[in-house]
Motif scaffolding. Structure first.
Motif, short mmCIF file in Angstrom:
data_model
loop_
_atom_site.label_atom_id
_atom_site.label_comp_id
_atom_site.label_asym_id
_atom_site.label_seq_id
_atom_site.Cartn_x
_atom_site.Cartn_y
_atom_site.Cartn_z
N GLY A 362 0.83 -1.20 0.00
CA GLY A 362 0.00 0.00 0.00
C GLY A 362 0.86 1.25 0.00
O GLY A 362 1.63 1.47 0.94
N VAL A 427 1.08 -3.51 6.26
CA VAL A 427 -0.03 -3.51 5.31
C VAL A 427 -0.82 -2.22 5.53
O VAL A 427 -1.50 -2.07 6.55
CB VAL A 427 -0.94 -4.74 5.51
CG1 VAL A 427 -1.99 -4.80 4.42
CG2 VAL A 427 -0.10 -6.02 5.50
N LEU A 428 -0.72 -1.27 4.58
CA LEU A 428 -1.14 0.10 4.84
C LEU A 428 -2.08 0.66 3.78
O LEU A 428 -2.10 1.87 3.55
CB LEU A 428 0.10 1.01 4.93
CG LEU A 428 1.19 0.57 5.91
CD1 LEU A 428 2.41 1.46 5.79
CD2 LEU A 428 0.65 0.59 7.34
N THR A 429 -2.90 -0.17 3.14
CA THR A 429 -3.86 0.38 2.19
C THR A 429 -4.96 1.10 2.98
O THR A 429 -5.04 1.01 4.21
CB THR A 429 -4.48 -0.72 1.32
OG1 THR A 429 -5.46 -1.46 2.07
CG2 THR A 429 -3.43 -1.69 0.80
N ASP A 432 -9.95 -1.40 5.06
CA ASP A 432 -9.80 -2.34 6.16
C ASP A 432 -9.90 -3.79 5.71
O ASP A 432 -9.12 -4.65 6.16
CB ASP A 432 -10.87 -2.07 7.23
CG ASP A 432 -10.50 -0.92 8.14
OD1 ASP A 432 -9.48 -0.26 7.86
OD2 ASP A 432 -11.22 -0.66 9.12
N ASN A 435 -6.78 -4.88 3.87
CA ASN A 435 -5.68 -5.05 4.81
C ASN A 435 -5.82 -6.35 5.59
O ASN A 435 -4.83 -7.07 5.81
CB ASN A 435 -5.62 -3.87 5.78
CG ASN A 435 -5.16 -2.59 5.10
OD1 ASN A 435 -4.58 -2.63 4.03
ND2 ASN A 435 -5.43 -1.47 5.72
N THR A 438 -5.08 -9.25 3.21
CA THR A 438 -3.64 -9.31 2.94
C THR A 438 -2.88 -9.86 4.15
O THR A 438 -1.97 -10.68 4.01
CB THR A 438 -3.11 -7.91 2.58
OG1 THR A 438 -3.84 -7.40 1.45
CG2 THR A 438 -1.64 -7.97 2.22
N GLY A 439 -3.27 -9.41 5.35
CA GLY A 439 -2.61 -9.90 6.55
C GLY A 439 -2.77 -11.40 6.72
O GLY A 439 -1.82 -12.10 7.11
N LEU A 457 -0.86 -4.04 10.64
CA LEU A 457 -2.02 -3.73 9.81
C LEU A 457 -2.55 -2.35 10.16
O LEU A 457 -2.69 -2.00 11.32
CB LEU A 457 -3.14 -4.75 10.04
CG LEU A 457 -2.83 -6.24 9.82
CD1 LEU A 457 -4.09 -7.05 10.02
CD2 LEU A 457 -2.25 -6.47 8.44
N ARG A 458 -2.85 -1.60 9.13
CA ARG A 458 -3.52 -0.31 9.33
C ARG A 458 -5.03 -0.56 9.25
O ARG A 458 -5.55 -0.95 8.20
CB ARG A 458 -3.09 0.68 8.25
CG ARG A 458 -3.86 1.99 8.30
CD ARG A 458 -3.67 2.77 7.00
NE ARG A 458 -4.39 4.02 7.02
CZ ARG A 458 -4.54 4.81 5.96
NH1 ARG A 458 -4.01 4.46 4.81
NH2 ARG A 458 -5.21 5.93 6.05
N LEU A 459 -5.72 -0.35 10.36
CA LEU A 459 -7.17 -0.53 10.41
C LEU A 459 -7.82 0.72 10.97
O LEU A 459 -7.30 1.34 11.88
CB LEU A 459 -7.54 -1.74 11.27
CG LEU A 459 -7.02 -3.11 10.79
CD1 LEU A 459 -7.38 -4.19 11.80
CD2 LEU A 459 -7.61 -3.45 9.42
#
Length: 598
Positions: A362, A427-429, A432, A435, A438-439, A457-459
């Motif tokens: 991301g 993982v930074l798209t 949610d 991410n 992907t995680g 993870l960016r959530l």
């Protein structure tokens, strides 16, 4: 209820209800601050949630003075603009400044140049990506330390694992304990006293200056360990390996043939060529002549007219073969160099030899900040981005960082970026679900290494982040909105937020508060503050920094107090000191995450 806001006094107007806007409204609500939300295109579910808290929502454009007037702009103490569009944010901020030159204005803005122009108008400009990046990088690197600058003095919050049973003061002395997390990670005690008893395996977070931490035997270095940094030799070897893997096999054949021809020519000339006086050609002369012949230079240093016929025939063959092999070698070399350059430009450099790198999935506004910070720390980084038109791709490539345009959930893509050799994954798209998917794919691909490689993870959803950490064993979930919202709240209420960081799953806020004359803190002793708030230093009016303050130390008007704790507690301290704030509703200790699901 919305119609009565025009006559309100002492409230805060929040323009925008997406992402950071919702978190900001939530935190202001929990702190007991009166709020009015202005939004002309909000999600109906979010509007219902906010109205369920008793917060009025004025439906209309914040770029119209009539809408702001309906929200009570004449009596408001601050306006927070967190609209999704930067241009709309600028318009709303400028309109507010024109109508209320004295009001606090806080805006979310990504454009640095425009941000500087707004700052000149006494508008606080905050960038969510920049505010959340340090915490995301710390989670990737697992440094366990957080550097803070308090009135020019460097403090470090460092983590250590207790190896004894007993009170904190018996081992760590005057270091300020910020949190103690149980060995199983299920319980966390925030800002415990120095008499708090710890047991082997408990993770203790302590704050102090670098010398104090070193005296206690703790590491105060917040940078990447030297052993983790790729040294110059490793970088050179990596470059050489990358070139070798990209070399066309035919180029090696051509080079080998040239070398064989050169050696053969030197031997033949050394043995067969005779000078007019009968002496043989030296080995150096033989090499010189062979190279100038193959290189088609021909300075005329040596003549073959008087040499045997077979030697003249060999010279002819040497010239023809030399030209053919040299031309082929140059063509293949040029093709290889161009191919390597094209592969780098397209983000497809071969990465088969890369180890100890960080994979970032991301490349949005948050991703590019994380990539730049990791690169600045001396780490190799590989980026996976789904959108080939990404605006930040060229910016990252200019740093020499490969960008792979592919789907990060596919095993083929993860193999391509050498996931098995990575030291961390971020993982930074901005989605949610993407991410989370992907995680999970990364966890499956890592297999047995999943517990050794941090996956960040960016959530957005704070409850989802906590649930993911507990149930999916995906590592660390971080909400950029939750990290950034305290900065907006603090700026609006007059608290200078210095940093936000996580201790286990607890978000901690570091802030600076100037004690108001006659306020609730003027003359108050440290021990009378909330037990979950730590005063780590006080800068007196005379310019002296008192660290650490004693329990019976009292605040005085004009003091700058540096506090650390959960943001709810710090906001309560701020409201206690400010006599102009309306009382509002009491702080709620526990609430469910406000974002609707479905």
């Amino acid at each position: 209820m919305e119609g009565s806001c025009a006559g309100w006094r002492g409230h805060i107007i929040v323009c925008g209800l997406d992402d950071v806007g919702l978190r900001t409204v939530e935190q202001l609500h929990l702190a007991g601050v009166r709020i009015v939300v202005v939004e002309d295109d909000a999600d109906a579910r979010l509007v219902r949630v906010v109205r369920g808290w008793g917060v009025p929502v004025v439906v209309g454009s914040p770029r119209l003075v009539e809408t702001l007037g309906e929200a009570g702009l004449p009596g408001a103490v601050a306006v927070i603009c967190v609209l999704g569009d930067d241009l709309h944010t600028i318009e709303a901020a400028l309109l507010t400044r024109e109508n209320r030159p004295d009001i606090r204005i806080v805006v979310q803005l990504r454009n640095a140049a425009v941000g500087r122009a707004l700052s000149a108008l006494s508008i606080s400009v905050l960038d969510v990506a920049g505010l959340s990046t340090p915490s995301l990088v710390e989670a990737c690197l697992r440094t366990g330390t957080h550097e803070l600058d308090l009135d020019g003095t460097r403090f470090v919050a460092a983590q250590t694992v207790a190896d004894f049973t007993g009170p904190l003061r018996s081992r760590y002395g005057a270091l300020a304990p910020l949190a103690v997390t149980s060995a199983d990670g299920l319980e966390i005690e925030v800002c415990p006293g120095r008499d708090h008893v710890v047991r082997p395996g408990d993770v203790v977070t302590l704050l102090g200056t670098a010398p104090e931490l070193e005296d206690a035997g703790l590491n105060s270095d917040t940078t990447v360990a030297a052993s983790a940094r790729p040294n110059w030799l490793r970088r050179k070897l990596h470059v050489a390996q990358t070139v070798l893997t990209a070399v066309d096999r035919r180029l090696a054949y051509a080079l080998g043939a040239l070398f064989f021809l050169l050696v053969t020519a030197m031997v033949v000339l050394r043995l067969g060529y005779r000078e007019p006086d009968g002496t043989r050609m030296t080995l150096l002369d033989a090499g010189y002549f062979a190279v100038e012949t193959i290189g088609t230079v021909g300075f005329g240093d040596f003549y073959f007219r008087d040499q045997p016929s077979w030697l003249r025939g060999f010279a002819i063959a040497l010239m023809i073969l030399g030209v053919l092999l040299a031309t082929s070698f140059y063509a293949l070399l040029t093709n290889t160099l161009v191919s390597i350059r094209l592969q780098e430009a397209m983000g497809r450099r071969r990465l088969t030899q890369l180890t100890g790198h960080v994979v970032v999935a991301g490349l949005g506004s948050v991703g590019v900040r994380v990539v730049e910070r990791l690169h600045g720390a001396g780490l190799d980084v590989v980026v996976i981005e789904h959108d080939e038109s990404c605006r930040y791709a060229d910016q990252v490539r200019d740093l020499g960082i490969p960008v792979i345009f592919a789907d990060a959930t596919l095993p083929r893509t993860l193999d391509r970026v050498q996931l098995a050799e990575a030291r961390a994954v971020a993982v930074l798209t901005s989605d949610d679900l993407v991410n989370l998917e992907t995680g999970l794919a990364i966890r499956d691909q890592l297999g047995e290494r999943a517990s050794d490689v941090p996956v960040v993870l960016r959530l957005f959803d704070r409850t989802l982040a906590a649930t993911v950490e507990r149930n999916f064993n995906l590592g660390l979930a971080r909400s950029t909105a939750a990290l950034a919202a305290p900065w907006f709240v603090g700026a609006a209420l007059g608290l200078d937020v210095i940093a936000t960081f996580y201790v286990s799953s607890q978000l901690m806020l570091v802030g600076r508060l100037t004690v108001a004359p006659g306020g609730g803190l003027d003359g108050l002793a440290m021990q009378d503050l909330s037990a979950r708030t730590r005063v780590v230093a006080i800068s007196r009016a005379e310019g002296e920094l008192e660290h650490p303050p004693r329990r019976n130390t009292r605040f005085s008007a004009g003091d700058k107090a540096y506090l650390i704790g959960p943001y709810e507690e710090l906001l309560q301290v701020l409201r206690r000191d400010d006599r102009t704030q309306p009382l509002g509703h009491p702080l709620r200790r526990r609430v469910a995450d406000p974002r609707p699901h479905g």
